[in-house]
Design a protein around this motif. Structure first.
Motif, PDB file in Angstrom:
ATOM      1  N   MET A  70      62.357 109.088  55.089  1.00 12.60           N
ATOM      2  CA  MET A  70      62.250 107.888  54.239  1.00 12.60           C
ATOM      3  C   MET A  70      61.086 108.417  53.275  1.00 12.60           C
ATOM      4  O   MET A  70      60.062 109.177  53.597  1.00 12.60           O
ATOM      5  N   ALA A  71      61.188 108.313  51.753  1.00 10.33           N
ATOM      6  CA  ALA A  71      60.532 108.685  50.738  1.00 10.33           C
ATOM      7  C   ALA A  71      58.997 108.098  50.797  1.00 10.33           C
ATOM      8  O   ALA A  71      58.192 108.779  50.259  1.00 10.33           O
ATOM      9  N   THR A  72      58.895 106.788  51.491  1.00  7.88           N
ATOM     10  CA  THR A  72      57.714 106.237  51.397  1.00  7.88           C
ATOM     11  C   THR A  72      56.402 107.284  52.427  1.00  7.88           C
ATOM     12  O   THR A  72      55.357 107.118  52.181  1.00  7.88           O
ATOM     13  N   ASN A  73      57.090 107.836  53.287  1.00  9.31           N
ATOM     14  CA  ASN A  73      56.150 108.842  54.075  1.00  9.31           C
ATOM     15  C   ASN A  73      55.929 110.181  53.531  1.00  9.31           C
ATOM     16  O   ASN A  73      55.366 111.128  54.232  1.00  9.31           O
ATOM     17  N   TRP A  74      56.489 110.455  52.271  1.00  6.57           N
ATOM     18  CA  TRP A  74      56.166 111.787  51.636  1.00  6.57           C
ATOM     19  C   TRP A  74      54.664 111.876  51.623  1.00  6.57           C
ATOM     20  O   TRP A  74      54.200 111.127  50.847  1.00  6.57           O
ATOM     21  N   THR A  75      54.456 113.110  51.527  1.00  2.33           N
ATOM     22  CA  THR A  75      53.041 113.395  50.949  1.00  2.33           C
ATOM     23  C   THR A  75      53.080 113.564  49.571  1.00  2.33           C
ATOM     24  O   THR A  75      54.260 113.672  49.029  1.00  2.33           O
ATOM     25  N   ASP A  76      51.777 113.513  48.901  1.00  6.99           N
ATOM     26  CA  ASP A  76      51.753 113.798  47.440  1.00  6.99           C
ATOM     27  C   ASP A  76      52.453 115.068  46.910  1.00  6.99           C
ATOM     28  O   ASP A  76      53.018 115.215  45.946  1.00  6.99           O
ATOM     29  N   GLY A  77      52.199 116.196  47.916  1.00 13.55           N
ATOM     30  CA  GLY A  77      52.682 117.388  47.531  1.00 13.55           C
ATOM     31  C   GLY A  77      54.125 117.652  47.608  1.00 13.55           C
ATOM     32  O   GLY A  77      54.829 118.104  46.695  1.00 13.55           O
ATOM     33  N   ARG A  78      54.584 116.688  48.703  1.00 15.70           N
ATOM     34  CA  ARG A  78      56.229 116.672  48.780  1.00 15.70           C
ATOM     35  C   ARG A  78      56.869 116.020  47.374  1.00 15.70           C
ATOM     36  O   ARG A  78      57.962 116.418  46.799  1.00 15.70           O
ATOM     37  N   LYS A  79      56.082 114.861  47.199  1.00 16.36           N
ATOM     38  CA  LYS A  79      56.700 114.095  45.920  1.00 16.36           C
ATOM     39  C   LYS A  79      56.881 114.925  44.714  1.00 16.36           C
ATOM     40  O   LYS A  79      57.654 115.049  43.941  1.00 16.36           O
ATOM     41  N   LYS A  80      55.444 115.634  44.523  1.00 17.05           N
ATOM     42  CA  LYS A  80      55.395 116.520  43.321  1.00 17.05           C
ATOM     43  C   LYS A  80      56.604 117.586  43.408  1.00 17.05           C
ATOM     44  O   LYS A  80      57.256 117.975  42.306  1.00 17.05           O
ATOM     45  N   SER A  81      56.758 118.084  44.447  1.00 16.60           N
ATOM     46  CA  SER A  81      57.734 119.294  44.367  1.00 16.60           C
ATOM     47  C   SER A  81      59.089 118.683  44.181  1.00 16.60           C
ATOM     48  O   SER A  81      60.041 119.663  43.630  1.00 16.60           O
ATOM     49  N   PHE A  82      59.242 117.601  44.676  1.00 16.49           N
ATOM     50  CA  PHE A  82      60.531 117.129  44.451  1.00 16.49           C
ATOM     51  C   PHE A  82      60.903 116.719  43.057  1.00 16.49           C
ATOM     52  O   PHE A  82      61.839 117.017  42.426  1.00 16.49           O
ATOM     53  N   ILE A  83      59.968 116.355  42.510  1.00 17.21           N
ATOM     54  CA  ILE A  83      59.984 115.747  41.090  1.00 17.21           C
ATOM     55  C   ILE A  83      60.055 117.116  40.175  1.00 17.21           C
ATOM     56  O   ILE A  83      61.025 116.902  39.189  1.00 17.21           O
ATOM     57  N   THR A  84      59.295 118.173  40.496  1.00 20.22           N
ATOM     58  CA  THR A  84      59.385 119.332  39.869  1.00 20.22           C
ATOM     59  C   THR A  84      60.675 120.041  39.712  1.00 20.22           C
ATOM     60  O   THR A  84      61.343 120.353  38.837  1.00 20.22           O
ATOM     61  N   SER A  85      61.319 120.020  40.905  1.00 22.97           N
ATOM     62  CA  SER A  85      62.551 120.391  41.218  1.00 22.97           C
ATOM     63  C   SER A  85      63.695 119.610  40.323  1.00 22.97           C
ATOM     64  O   SER A  85      64.695 120.221  39.828  1.00 22.97           O
ATOM     65  N   LEU A  86      63.646 118.350  40.225  1.00 26.05           N
ATOM     66  CA  LEU A  86      64.503 117.475  39.540  1.00 26.05           C
ATOM     67  C   LEU A  86      64.325 117.808  38.049  1.00 26.05           C
ATOM     68  O   LEU A  86      65.447 118.034  37.345  1.00 26.05           O
ATOM     69  N   ILE A  87      63.263 117.946  37.672  1.00 25.34           N
ATOM     70  CA  ILE A  87      62.990 118.335  36.109  1.00 25.34           C
ATOM     71  C   ILE A  87      63.522 119.654  35.784  1.00 25.34           C
ATOM     72  O   ILE A  87      64.165 119.961  34.754  1.00 25.34           O
ATOM     73  N   ARG A  88      63.151 120.736  36.792  1.00 25.84           N
ATOM     74  CA  ARG A  88      63.718 122.297  36.453  1.00 25.84           C
ATOM     75  C   ARG A  88      65.162 122.281  36.450  1.00 25.84           C
ATOM     76  O   ARG A  88      65.883 123.267  35.849  1.00 25.84           O
ATOM     77  N   ALA A  89      65.813 121.251  37.134  1.00 28.36           N
ATOM     78  CA  ALA A  89      67.394 121.235  37.311  1.00 28.36           C
ATOM     79  C   ALA A  89      67.773 121.119  35.854  1.00 28.36           C
ATOM     80  O   ALA A  89      68.871 121.399  35.500  1.00 28.36           O
ATOM     81  N   GLY A  90      67.238 120.135  35.048  1.00 27.48           N
ATOM     82  CA  GLY A  90      67.522 119.569  33.791  1.00 27.48           C
ATOM     83  C   GLY A  90      67.403 120.959  32.926  1.00 27.48           C
ATOM     84  O   GLY A  90      68.208 120.983  31.840  1.00 27.48           O
ATOM     85  N   PHE A  91      66.539 121.955  33.049  1.00 31.81           N
ATOM     86  CA  PHE A  91      66.320 123.018  32.189  1.00 31.81           C
ATOM     87  C   PHE A  91      67.652 124.052  32.262  1.00 31.81           C
ATOM     88  O   PHE A  91      67.766 124.558  31.324  1.00 31.81           O
ATOM     89  N   ARG A  92      68.475 123.815  33.305  1.00 24.11           N
ATOM     90  CA  ARG A  92      69.547 124.601  33.413  1.00 24.11           C
ATOM     91  C   ARG A  92      70.493 124.216  32.128  1.00 24.11           C
ATOM     92  O   ARG A  92      71.250 125.169  31.835  1.00 24.11           O
TER      93      ARG A  92
END
Length: 120
Positions: free
Chosen positions: A1-23
């Motif tokens: 569940m996303a509510t249990n994610w650490t700040d680092g995991r959330k940041k990594s997830f968001i970074t991955s989403l944004i970088r995917a758009g760069f493709r």
């Protein structure tokens, strides 16, 4: 569940989403077009394939063996992550901050940047 994610995991997830758009970022394709050297025989397959010139080693490679790199890193090794606006502005840059590197040269550059960030 996303509510249990650490700040680092959330940041990594968001970074991955944004970088995917760069493709699909148009300047990325401009950089690739500028690095094209024409179709030649791919040594691995024996078939004709588009080749690109690595900005670092100057050798020619097929598309699967090159990557579009930010000349000025998206996350500066000295400053680290600043904020999302800065990250996005640096990621979605113009073609003059992009270069095509072979996977070997890109790995060397990226590893050097990571080591520099660790020293911080």
């Amino acid at each position: 569940m996303a509510t249990n994610w650490t700040d680092g995991r959330k940041k990594s997830f968001i970074t991955s989403l944004i970088r995917a758009g760069f493709r699909r970022w148009p300047p990325k394709y401009e950089a690739l077009a500028k690095a094209k050297v024409g179709k030649k025989v791919n040594k691995a397959t024996g078939r004709m394939a588009e080749h690109y010139k690595c900005a670092k080693c100057k050798k020619h490679f097929v598309g699967k063996d090159v990557q579009v790199d930010h000349i000025k890193p998206v996350v500066c090794p000295k400053e680290g992550f600043i904020n999302w606006d800065t990250f996005i502005d640096r990621l979605l840059c113009t073609v003059d901050n992009l270069q095509v590197l072979c996977t070997g040269c890109h790995k060397v550059k990226t590893d050097k940047e990571r080591q520099e960030r660790k020293k911080k």
